[in-house]
Design an enzyme around this catalytic site. Structure first.
Site, PDB file in Angstrom:
ATOM      1  N   LYS A  14     -29.384 126.676 -86.248  1.00 43.42           N
ATOM      2  CA  LYS A  14     -29.068 125.602 -87.209  1.00 43.42           C
ATOM      3  C   LYS A  14     -30.289 124.697 -87.431  1.00 43.42           C
ATOM      4  O   LYS A  14     -30.619 124.364 -88.562  1.00 43.42           O
ATOM      5  CB  LYS A  14     -27.910 124.734 -86.703  1.00 43.42           C
ATOM      6  CG  LYS A  14     -26.597 125.447 -86.552  1.00 43.42           C
ATOM      7  CD  LYS A  14     -25.465 124.458 -86.267  1.00 43.42           C
ATOM      8  CE  LYS A  14     -25.593 123.712 -84.961  1.00 43.42           C
ATOM      9  NZ  LYS A  14     -25.390 124.513 -83.759  1.00 43.42           N
ATOM     10  N   ARG A  89     -17.653 118.929 -86.425  1.00 45.21           N
ATOM     11  CA  ARG A  89     -17.317 119.900 -85.393  1.00 45.21           C
ATOM     12  C   ARG A  89     -15.835 119.902 -85.069  1.00 45.21           C
ATOM     13  O   ARG A  89     -15.415 120.614 -84.168  1.00 45.21           O
ATOM     14  CB  ARG A  89     -18.076 119.552 -84.115  1.00 45.21           C
ATOM     15  CG  ARG A  89     -19.381 120.318 -83.963  1.00 45.21           C
ATOM     16  CD  ARG A  89     -20.162 119.638 -82.874  1.00 45.21           C
ATOM     17  NE  ARG A  89     -20.917 120.494 -82.041  1.00 45.21           N
ATOM     18  CZ  ARG A  89     -22.255 120.449 -81.960  1.00 45.21           C
ATOM     19  NH1 ARG A  89     -22.943 119.660 -82.748  1.00 45.21           N
ATOM     20  NH2 ARG A  89     -22.879 121.191 -81.108  1.00 45.21           N
ATOM     21  N   ARG A 123     -33.790 128.995 -74.055  1.00 47.28           N
ATOM     22  CA  ARG A 123     -34.332 127.887 -74.842  1.00 47.28           C
ATOM     23  C   ARG A 123     -35.061 126.878 -73.944  1.00 47.28           C
ATOM     24  O   ARG A 123     -34.572 126.553 -72.859  1.00 47.28           O
ATOM     25  CB  ARG A 123     -33.129 127.215 -75.522  1.00 47.28           C
ATOM     26  CG  ARG A 123     -33.442 126.225 -76.546  1.00 47.28           C
ATOM     27  CD  ARG A 123     -32.368 126.178 -77.596  1.00 47.28           C
ATOM     28  NE  ARG A 123     -31.128 125.532 -77.172  1.00 47.28           N
ATOM     29  CZ  ARG A 123     -30.115 125.306 -78.006  1.00 47.28           C
ATOM     30  NH1 ARG A 123     -30.195 125.681 -79.262  1.00 47.28           N
ATOM     31  NH2 ARG A 123     -29.023 124.732 -77.575  1.00 47.28           N
ATOM     32  N   ARG A 156     -32.800 122.216 -71.804  1.00 41.15           N
ATOM     33  CA  ARG A 156     -31.928 121.092 -72.147  1.00 41.15           C
ATOM     34  C   ARG A 156     -30.875 120.957 -71.063  1.00 41.15           C
ATOM     35  O   ARG A 156     -30.425 121.965 -70.510  1.00 41.15           O
ATOM     36  CB  ARG A 156     -31.245 121.382 -73.494  1.00 41.15           C
ATOM     37  CG  ARG A 156     -31.875 120.667 -74.638  1.00 41.15           C
ATOM     38  CD  ARG A 156     -31.363 121.180 -75.953  1.00 41.15           C
ATOM     39  NE  ARG A 156     -29.927 121.030 -76.134  1.00 41.15           N
ATOM     40  CZ  ARG A 156     -29.304 121.209 -77.293  1.00 41.15           C
ATOM     41  NH1 ARG A 156     -30.002 121.550 -78.362  1.00 41.15           N
ATOM     42  NH2 ARG A 156     -28.001 121.074 -77.400  1.00 41.15           N
ATOM     43  N   ARG A 167     -19.229 125.024 -74.460  1.00 41.61           N
ATOM     44  CA  ARG A 167     -19.534 124.758 -75.869  1.00 41.61           C
ATOM     45  C   ARG A 167     -19.050 125.909 -76.751  1.00 41.61           C
ATOM     46  O   ARG A 167     -18.575 125.681 -77.862  1.00 41.61           O
ATOM     47  CB  ARG A 167     -21.033 124.516 -76.053  1.00 41.61           C
ATOM     48  CG  ARG A 167     -21.414 123.094 -75.662  1.00 41.61           C
ATOM     49  CD  ARG A 167     -22.805 123.032 -75.099  1.00 41.61           C
ATOM     50  NE  ARG A 167     -23.833 123.024 -76.101  1.00 41.61           N
ATOM     51  CZ  ARG A 167     -25.091 123.429 -75.878  1.00 41.61           C
ATOM     52  NH1 ARG A 167     -25.415 123.904 -74.697  1.00 41.61           N
ATOM     53  NH2 ARG A 167     -25.986 123.349 -76.816  1.00 41.61           N
TER      54      ARG A 167
END
Ligand code: AMP
Length: 214
Positions: A14, A89, A123, A156, A167
């Site tokens: 995104k 969301r 990530r 993160r 999530r």
């Protein structure tokens, strides 16, 4: 003026796709997650309110989220439009948004759960300048160091196995169903997010009827 929403599970690209689109069309990129991360890093009152939910991969309360979105959009620095990433969301957020803004397109980045896990766990983020890396597709030259500023690369706080699973569960339960709500009122384009970033960008431009990337 163009107004877009981009929706997809974490790791679906995104942020990358929003930036590519925003750069060419002079749109303002609004990432609710980035706004919250800024508040956590800078230890503001809002940061303290959202930190625990974020670290656990849970959704922050709708009131706080809607406040952030409203304040950001009231700045009116988006003469050519905006692309909003990570919002809405939940059904309530989607309804709040549809009441206030006309949307030109909803971009849905579609990625299978297995690929979400693989990408998110790879990530990394520079702890100093915030530059994004990915140990699969976008490795730094020197392991653990940012190519731009030499800062330390870290994961993160919410990119752990447990938080990713949570999530994903929330995404499937609360976020994916709002595509139907948008589907009824707005123009939703679904794009396969598995190819590389440039290919995904080309496809989404085609589907939105926009000129190819420069
Ligand atoms: P993101 O960078 O978009 O993955 O967002 C990081 C975290 O910020 C999420 O896991 C949530 O805890 C919180 N967050 C971001 N956007 C929203 C939203 N629209 N509603 C609720 N929580 C959000």
């Amino acid at each position: 003026m163009r107004k877009y929403v981009i929706i997809g599970a974490q790791g679906s690209g995104k942020g990358t796709q929003s930036l590519l689109l925003a750069r060419d069309l002079d749109l303002v990129h609004i990432s609710v997650g980035d706004v919250f991360r800024w508040h956590v890093q800078n230890r503001t009152k809002l940061g303290a309110q959202v930190r625990r939910a974020m670290a656990a991969g849970e959704l922050v309360g709708d009131d706080l989220v809607e406040g952030v979105v409203r304040d950001r959009l009231e700045q009116h620095d988006w003469n050519y439009g905006f692309i909003i990433d990570g919002f809405p969301r939940s059904r309530r957020q989607a309804e709040f948004f549809l009441e206030s803004y006309d949307i030109d397109g909803v971009i849905h980045l579609d990625l299978p759960d297995e690929e979400v896990r693989r990408r998110v766990l790879a990530r990394r983020l520079c702890s100093r300048c915030g530059m994004d890396y990915n140990l699969i597709a976008d490795r730094p030259t020197e392991e653990g160091r940012c190519d731009v500023c030499g800062g330390e690369l870290v994961a993160r706080e919410d990119d752990t196995e447990e938080a990713v699973a949570e999530r994903l569960r929330i995404y499937r339960e609360k976020t994916a169903p709002i595509l139907e709500l948008f589907g009824r009122k707005e123009y939703v384009v679904t794009v396969d997010a598995r190819p590389g970033a440039d290919a995904v960008q080309r496809t989404l431009r085609e589907k939105l009827g926009l000129p190819a990337p420069r």
